[in-house]
Design a protein around this motif. Structure first.
Motif, short mmCIF file in Angstrom:
data_model
loop_
_atom_site.label_atom_id
_atom_site.label_comp_id
_atom_site.label_asym_id
_atom_site.label_seq_id
_atom_site.Cartn_x
_atom_site.Cartn_y
_atom_site.Cartn_z
N UNK A 1 -7.86 8.60 1.10
CA UNK A 1 -9.28 8.81 0.78
C UNK A 1 -10.17 8.15 1.81
N UNK A 2 -9.82 6.92 2.19
CA UNK A 2 -10.69 6.16 3.10
C UNK A 2 -10.79 6.80 4.48
N UNK A 3 -9.89 7.70 4.79
CA UNK A 3 -9.97 8.36 6.10
C UNK A 3 -11.18 9.30 6.17
N UNK A 4 -11.70 9.68 4.99
CA UNK A 4 -12.89 10.54 4.96
C UNK A 4 -14.17 9.75 5.13
N UNK B 1 -5.36 6.27 -2.03
CA UNK B 1 -6.64 5.64 -1.70
C UNK B 1 -6.77 5.44 -0.19
N UNK B 2 -5.63 5.14 0.42
CA UNK B 2 -5.66 4.96 1.87
C UNK B 2 -6.04 6.28 2.55
N UNK C 1 0.83 -1.20 0.00
CA UNK C 1 0.00 0.00 0.00
C UNK C 1 0.87 1.26 0.00
N UNK C 2 1.86 1.27 0.86
CA UNK C 2 2.61 2.52 1.06
C UNK C 2 3.84 2.65 0.17
N UNK D 1 -2.19 3.57 -4.28
CA UNK D 1 -2.75 2.91 -3.11
C UNK D 1 -2.70 3.84 -1.89
#
Lengths: 585, 1026
Positions: free
Chosen positions: A50-53, A47-48, A38-39, A44
């Protein structure tokens, strides 16, 4: 020779499991997308972020608890019957450590953990330093956002800082004090503000990400809450200062005022006036100078019209079928003044009293907040809006608009229980085939103006600036300026009068936006506003087409002293002895 | 691969072994029993040179060559006492073997071998299939009920082909719920389903292995106990042809009783009155006085029908039949057992003719099974034996196609909305069918037309097994050593074929009896919809098993030593899935001194491919002391044939409850629904070190035989401590911010005792025996990771399998209410509904004055009995025999809910008459009834112990009366050797305690009571041998 072979066989029999297991008993491992993958990939990693929102709206949603949200747990709305759901437990005084919802704990600490995972990996991200800094600002702001939501519910909470717990780790973190929690959130807001851009290009897909303004606005909100009487106080039942500062200090209002002023000073925001009716359109346009922080739903998912589903009268045939709920209470209706800016209690207001003309010439915001009997709303199969009919009694026969009280009338199944339907933030279109996409406004400039007005009034009194902010809001609302050009704001108010005025202004301007529930608590007025019967309007139509009006009790709400804060879930206390329960539970 | 090579090498080795011979003297002999009947198959060995041995032929004759004049022969045969004879100066000897009256030489089958009662140290209950052969039930496990101490079972359904009981050995002890024992048939693992399909006629013996000493060799699979079945094999002798034909009837033990239309309508009115409580204008009553009158006198059978749908649709009885044919025999080289069997059981649906006669298909429930087995033993040399077994089963299970409820017809027949007595008339006057057209009806078409025209849903289950093996004696390496290889392949293929109609589209009509008009349900749908055919593969799996073992057994004077080393490998493939592999070694070492001091050590080392840690080691040690063999004891207590103390302790595992995949690192998930495009999230944390459950089993037992075997007793105490059970980490604060994997943390215990006591004797020709057994097992959670809100919500310290719910404390009574009709302050009330008099009242466990989820606690008892018992009686006089089994269970609860219990969800039943009304407040056993029932009183929405019944039952489980026709009569027929006629019954009589739910079967699974009713079976049969 054979003996030898057999011995050999016997030996191999017993050593087989050790020597010959590579192929047969190897664990079947699956290749997974792991943390490194991911990192070490900018897409990715993005996107990670983004998912915090994903969960920023969770305490704001009108269906947070199934058929209701926080507005249904307060004097704003009545929900469809849902006896075991959280909002019912709250207003009936039955919320306890055992039945209290744990989702907020789960959601918050999931997001906190994810942010911390990001921060752990941020130095090795394969992106430009500017991007890296912005991402860091976003996730730190969002972490502060989630903590701020926890703070409203519980007071001081366990702050895990940047820690990522391992599963075999002993976790027994005590709650930080209220003050420490506020300070942590403010510190994170400041840090994020330094990393975040002022704005994003309005046509870009990044539009809606956290900005410097969002971080500063959250700071102002948190400081306003902190300065309010509930926490800016000393409580005998709070020796560890988990839900209060332990002292009164008027300068806390100053901090809130300064923080709100800092947002204003960005010169980035203004009240939305671009199209009319501005107060209504404000919630529907995608790009808007009033937006400070909003959830921008993905345009590809068909889940953005749930608000219509939960609030529209049944006859309005939304694309979804669901339980209709969130019916505004008479208490909220009565809080709206008249178009001339005067409250309905003012003899000069021109309010007609309960009867056929009670909805005439009201504060224009009323018409965009509530659907009442006679309100004109779009209806499938008709060109031009058709009246909403919430009455009971003799229902006329005729076309589906005339007979719609059969569906929408009070007491009908899946219909209003108060005589009203919620309308704020709803689209007035029916039969559409595409999504009605609109942002979910979480912080808007009007709130900042109200924060500033309230904090300055408390700290300095009702000065000219306070008046000008209020006039700004009320002129946008469509209230008549009046001969004194004060938009109905009474001149020369005392600090107390102004406080009451601002309280009502917040109530009507910010109705259904997850403010009232917390406002009555932080102002400590809940014992007056909440511990009583809630009302609706029963309109009965006679055979001859005339209407009679009767105020009805729809629900008794209960408020006890412990209800200023939510109970810490009992299971969390059991698991973590260092946690302390809130007073009164 | 390497394993295969070794197996091949080993097989080659076996075949290449040569005989060697010595020449000196030849002895000819013949062996008889005490009735002078020749005994074939008796093992004859030279003492001190066990490599020199033979068996008697079909005439009881043997020939053996011995090396010296001093040679002594040992003769042994199951069921007879061992005997030694000297051959000094003889070339012809005749031996008479005496029966083993004491039963000490009795052999029971254990894992990969057999044991004698006198030297066994483990815990085994065993039964010869002969004893259960004629029990008229299709499933082997149903016939075992009440016969084996430690065997717990519950028969949940009587449906042909699906009536096999659930069974457990010594209760249950896994908090994760899969407590099914391992099933081993001829050393090969079977599934629960496969064993229920076996034909008892093919079986020789059945054992259950209960303690660590007997199950540790199964290692990671043994913790739930093991059921071991051996099948019949050929015995030396002339061909024996057996033919059995049985036919019989199945009778429904008990149909539910429902109230008639009039009583139902009355209660519906009462319910409506109740529902009007507190309303300013009462709800209109559904039935007027005139309606009620018409229900009562039946003058309007179409507008006011009174139909008992259960009686209209179902017969009380159905038929079954069973045929078995087997041939068995052999000589010293080839032995065979070949059997075919056919079983057929029909269902209880009545016959209804379809609208179009060419659509006539069999839609009734039925079960057909065809079994075959051929077990062949070939002994090409004196030391080598091959085995070729082939067997298979072909089954057909049929269900009606027109059933609309996913849970089957029997749920529909309970459901008020589908089959209320007045929901529709039986047929309309013109012969068409109606539908549940009432406003509260579910709209389903009349079940008769659905059954008649709905077609069928049929499942075909095919099961094939092949076992090939070789057994080579290796006495030339060291005396007493032998080696064995078995390879087996088993395959299951299930197919289904459905021929059915969309019964929602059947043309059905509402008939209005007032104006004599018909209206169709689906406008324009006057035509019968077409049949739809749906065939598909439902299961395809196969198992390959390879076993190779070395066996050793030898006497050194008074010392007896035995050992086993076995390699076992199994690969199971289900459909297109990746094979699941299992492998292990098993060793056993045993020793006894004069059969007096007994010692055995078992070690299983095995594992499967699921875990990082592949292998587990499972040791067990057992000891025994035969007190009766001690000189001092023999002198003082000569009546004791056997008095043995024994005990075992060991570790066993269970991998039943493990997930199908175990991740080794955290997986990140990508997904949409997020602003700004896609999102990514950390997945749940992982525990790559998951391992199997483990159980420490302790067993202490006493075996007694007295009075020359007339009396025997076995009593056992056990304590099983199961740990490392997979359970969620419920005690980790949510602060961790992520889902947690299960961990090996749960601990539970299971303890109890079981035993059997038998007395058998005869008074001249009158033989009788009585045997009683009992089993008791209670379990308890010792630890599981949880953070209960209240102590009363903790699972720790409670039995497994309890339900969380409310404690019922009676009904709200009139005195709980104030004048305005609302509950008085201080009386706890729930938030979920408005309470009125007669509603169920629950305990306010946390004392906050409200009934909320916080007041739930663990209720009642589990569904599985803690105690089961059986009493077996056998009588015989000359050719007449009678056997009876009484079986019972207690210490459990059944919960009935929804369509099984609630008024107006269920059709009304006698217990609804016991409802609360102001007049019956003191004696009521059911809450006030309501039509739109308050969820407070709904059994499945507000789960409470009101719906749990402490149940128990005693059943006359089976009864058999037989008559063997005297041989002199048969002599006239000539070719028939023996003939027996018999009648047998199953589930004949039941004494139940199911509390207020008078109708339910005591073995019912908790829930809606929707099972096909349990049946009593009666058979009449003839057994012939030729």
């Amino acid at each position: 020779m054979q003996t030898y072979k057999i011995v050999l066989f016997a030996i191999s029999l017993f050593t087989l499991p050790v020597s010959c297991t590579k192929d047969f008993l190897d664990q079947k491992t699956l290749s997974v997308l792991n943390e490194d993958a991911i990192f070490s990939d900018s897409t990715y990693a993005q996107q990670f972020v983004n998912s915090r929102y994903a969960n920023i709206t969770y305490s704001w949603e009108p269906n947070r608890f199934g058929t209701g949200g926080l507005e249904s747990a307060i004097d704003e709305a009545e929900s469809a019957i849902s006896p075991t759901q959280q909002h019912t437990l709250i207003f009936s005084g039955a919320l306890n450590p055992s039945n209290a919802d744990k989702n907020i704990w789960i959601t918050t600490y999931r997001q906190v953990r994810a942010v911390n995972i990001f921060l752990k990996n941020k130095d090795t991200l394969p992106v430009q330093p500017a991007t890296k800094a912005r991402w860091e600002g976003e996730v730190r702001f969002l972490r502060a956002w989630y903590y701020a939501t926890m703070l409203k519910h519980y007071g001081g909470i366990p702050i895990v800082e940047n820690k990522i717990f391992a599963q075999d780790e002993e976790i027994d973190l005590p709650r930080s004090t209220y003050e420490e929690s506020v300070d942590y959130i403010i510190q994170e807001c400041d840090a994020a503000a330094a990393l975040l851009p002022m704005s994003y290009v309005s046509t870009s897909s990044d539009y809606g990400r956290a900005t410097k303004g969002a971080a500063l606005a959250l700071k102002a909100r948190v400081l306003l809450y902190a300065a309010s009487p509930l926490t800016n106080s000393s409580r005998a039942d709070d020796p560890n200062r988990l839900v209060s500062y332990g002292s009164e200090d008027a300068t806390r209002w100053k901090k809130a005022a300064d923080a709100a002023q800092a947002v204003i000073n960005l010169n980035q925001y203004s009240l939305y006036r671009a199209s009319t009716p501005a107060f209504y359109q404000n919630f529907l346009v995608w790009v808007n100078p009033e937006q400070i922080f909003a959830f921008m739903p993905p345009t590809t998912t068909p889940n953005n019209m749930y608000r219509e589903t939960i609030a529209n009268p049944p006859s309005r045939g939304t694309r979804y079928t669901g339980t209709v709920s969130n019916f505004p209470l008479q208490e909220l209706v009565d809080a709206f003044g008249m178009k001339n800016g005067l409250p309905i209690t003012d003899p000069a207001s021109g309010y007609a009293g309960i009867g056929d003309n009670m909805y005439k010439d009201r504060d224009p915001r009323f018409y965009y907040t509530v659907s009442f009997n006679g309100a004109l709303r779009a209806m499938n199969g008709y060109s031009g809006d058709q009246p909403v009919r919430t009455y009971t009694g003799v229902i006329p026969v005729g076309n589906s608009s005339e007979s719609s009280a059969n569906l929408d009338g009070i007491y009908k199944n899946n219909a209003t229980r108060t005589g009203y339907y919620a309308y704020k933030m709803l689209g007035n279109t029916v039969g559409i085939t595409s999504e009605l996409n609109r942002p979910r406004l979480l912080i808007r400039y009007a709130e900042i103006l109200l924060i500033a007005a309230e904090a300055v009034n408390e700290f300095q009194g009702p000065n000219e600036q306070v008046y000008s902010w209020l006039k700004d809001i009320r002129s946008r609302a469509g209230i008549e300026p009046g001969i004194n050009n004060l938009y109905g704001v009474k001149a020369n108010m005392t600090k107390d009068e102004m406080r009451a005025f601002i309280q009502n202004e917040r109530r009507v301007e910010l109705a259904f936006e997850e403010h009232r529930f917390w406002d009555v608590r932080r102002w400590k007025i809940a014992p007056q506003t909440e511990d009583k019967d809630m009302h609706g309007m029963e309109i009965t139509r006679a055979q001859d087409g005339t209407f009679s009006y009767r105020t009805i009790v729809v629900r008794k709400h209960v408020f006890r002293d412990n209800m200023y804060f939510f109970p810490i879930p009992q299971s969390e206390l059991t698991k973590s002895p260092a946690l302390q329960q809130n007073p009164g539970y | 691969m390497k394993l295969m090579k070794i197996t091949l090498l080993f097989a080659f080795l076996l075949i290449s072994c040569n005989l060697y011979s010595q020449e000196l003297r030849t002895i000819n002999g013949q062996v008889f029993d005490e009735k002078k009947t020749a005994l074939p198959g008796v093992t004859v060995t030279e003492v001190g040179n066990v490599t020199n041995g033979t068996t008697t032929d079909e005439n009881g004759k043997f020939r053996i060559t011995v090396a010296s004049n001093a040679a002594v022969l040992n003769l042994s045969f199951i069921g007879f006492l061992n005997q030694t004879v000297s051959t000094r100066d003889k070339t012809n000897i005749t031996v008479t073997l005496l029966p083993d009256a004491k039963g000490l030489e009795e052999v029971v089958v254990v894992g990969y071998s057999t044991q004698k009662r006198i030297t066994a140290t483990g815990s085994v209950s065993s039964i010869k299939a002969e004893e259960i052969k004629n029990v008229p039930t299709a499933s082997v496990q149903n016939a075992l009920v009440g016969r084996l101490p430690g065997f717990f079972s519950q028969q949940r359904s009587g449906q042909p082909g699906s009536d096999a009981a659930d069974f457990f050995i010594r209760g249950v002890n896994s908090i994760n719920g899969d407590n099914r024992p391992l099933i081993i048939v001829d050393d090969i693992e079977y599934t629960y389903e496969q064993v229920s399909q076996m034909n008892v006629n093919e079986i020789e013996s059945i054992s259950i292995l209960k303690d660590a000493a007997t199950t540790a060799i199964y290692g990671v699979k043994g913790a739930n106990g093991v059921l071991v079945i051996t099948t019949n094999r050929g015995k030396v002798g002339k061909p024996r042809i057996n033919f059995t034909a049985e036919t019989g009837i199945n009778q429904v033990i008990r149909f539910p009783t429902y109230l008639d239309a009039y009583s139902t309508a009355l209660l519906m009115n009462e319910a409506t009155v109740n529902d009007s409580y507190g309303l300013s204008s009462p709800i209109t009553l559904p039935w007027t006085a005139q309606d009620l009158e018409m229900f009562k006198n039946g003058t309007d059978p179409y507008g006011h029908p009174n139909v008992n749908w259960t009686e209209e649709l179902l017969k009380k009885t159905s038929s079954q039949s069973r045929y078995n044919f087997d041939v068995n025999g052999g000589n010293n080289i080839v032995k065979y057992f070949t059997s075919v069997g056919y079983y057929s059981q029909n269902g209880i649906l009545k016959e209804f003719s379809p609208q179009n006669s060419e659509d006539a298909v069999n839609s009734n429930y039925f079960y057909r099974r065809f079994n075959f087995r051929s077990n062949l033993d070939i002994t090409p040399t004196k030391t080598l034996k091959f085995r070729f077994d082939v067997n298979g089963r072909f089954e057909t299970v049929n269900n009606p196609g027109g059933v609309l409820d996913a849970n089957g017809l029997f749920k529909e027949l309970q459901a008020f909305r589908a089959t209320a007595p007045f929901v529709m008339p039986l047929t309309n006057p013109d012969g068409t069918y109606g539908y549940a057209n009432q406003s509260w009806g579910n709209g389903y078409a009349n079940p008769i037309t659905r059954i008649a025209n709905g077609g069928y849903r049929r499942t075909f289950r095919n099961n094939f097994n092949i076992i090939v093996g070789a057994d080579q004696k290796l006495d030339f390496v060291t005396q007493g050593l032998s080696a064995k290889v078995n390879v087996s392949y088993a395959s299951n293929i299930n197919e289904r074929r459905w021929i059915f109609r969309d019964v929602n589209l059947l043309p059905v009509f509402f008939y209005n009896s007032f104006n004599d008009t018909y209206s169709i349900k689906n406008a324009g749908n006057y035509k019968m919809p077409n049949f739809i055919q749906d065939s598909r593969n439902e299961a395809f799996n196969n198992t390959t098993t390879i076993q190779a073992s070395l066996n050793y057994a030898r006497d050194f004077g008074n010392h007896h030593v035995y050992a086993l080393g076995l390699l076992n490998q199994r690969s199971y493939t289900n459909g297109g899935a990746v094979p699941v592999n299992f492998r292990g070694i098993t060793t056993r070492v045993g020793y006894d001194f004069k059969q007096k001091y007994l010692f055995e050590f078992n070690l299983g080392r095995n594992g499967n491919d699921l875990f990082i840690q592949k292998y587990g080691t499972f040791p067990a040690v057992s000891l025994g002391w035969n007190v009766a063999e001690e000189g001092f004891f023999k002198e003082r207590f000569p009546v004791f044939d056997l008095l043995k103390l024994r005990g075992s302790y060991g570790l066993v595992g269970s991998d039943n409850n493990t997930p199908s995949t175990i991740l080794s690192e955290v997986q990140y998930n990508l997904g949409g629904g997020i602003p700004f495009g896609s999102g990514a999230n950390e997945g749940a944390l992982v525990n790559p070190f998951i391992t199997w459950e483990k159980e420490k089993k302790t067993n202490i037992a006493l075996d007694v035989n007295m009075f020359q075997g007339k009396f025997s007793l076995t009593a056992e105490y056990f304590y099983n401590y199961r740990y490392d059970q997979l359970w969620g980490q419920g005690d980790v604060p949510l602060l961790i911010g992520q889902d947690l994997p299960v961990s090996n943390s749960g601990i539970s215990e299971n303890k109890g005792f079981d035993g059997i006591i038998t007395y058998r004797n005869n008074i001249r020709d009158f033989n009788y025996s009585i045997s009683a057994n009992a089993s008791y097992a209670v379990n308890n959670v010792i630890y599981l990771s949880e953070a209960p809100d209240y102590p009363y919500q903790a699972q720790t310290g409670r039995p497994l399998g309890l339900t969380l719910g409310y404690k019922n404390i009676g009904f709200y009574q009139l005195e709980d209410f104030g004048e305005n009709g609302s509950v008085l302050p201080g009386v706890p009330t729930p938030l979920w509904s408005t309470i009125q008099p007669g509603d169920l009242k629950y305990a306010d466990m946390n004392g906050d004055g409200l009934i909320t989820t916080a007041d739930q606690t663990y209720l009642s008892k589990p569904n599985l009995p803690t105690t089961t018992y059986g009493v077996n009686l056998g009588l015989s006089y000359k050719g007449i025999s009678l056997s009876a089994l009484v079986q019972g269970a207690t210490g459990y609860a059944v919960q009935i809910n929804a369509e099984g219990s609630d008024a107006f969800n269920s059709n009304l039943r006698p217990w609804h008459l016991e409802r609360w009304t102001p007049a019956t407040a003191a004696t009521a056993t059911y809450p006030r009834i309501g039509f739109n029932t308050n969820i407070n009183n709904i059994s499945w929405q507000t789960v409470s112990d009101f719906w749990f019944i402490n149940a128990s039952y005693t059943r006359l489980k089976s009864l058999e009366l037989g008559y063997t026709i005297p041989e002199q009569w048969l002599g006239k027929v000539g070719f028939i050797n023996s003939a027996r006629i018999y009648g047998a019954g199953y589930n004949l009589l039941t004494i139940r305690n199911v509390g207020k739910f008078q109708q339910v079967d005591p073995e019912i699974a908790s829930g809606q009571g929707q099972a096909y009713p349990n049946m009593a079976n009666f058979n009449f049969g003839v057994q012939l041998s030729f």
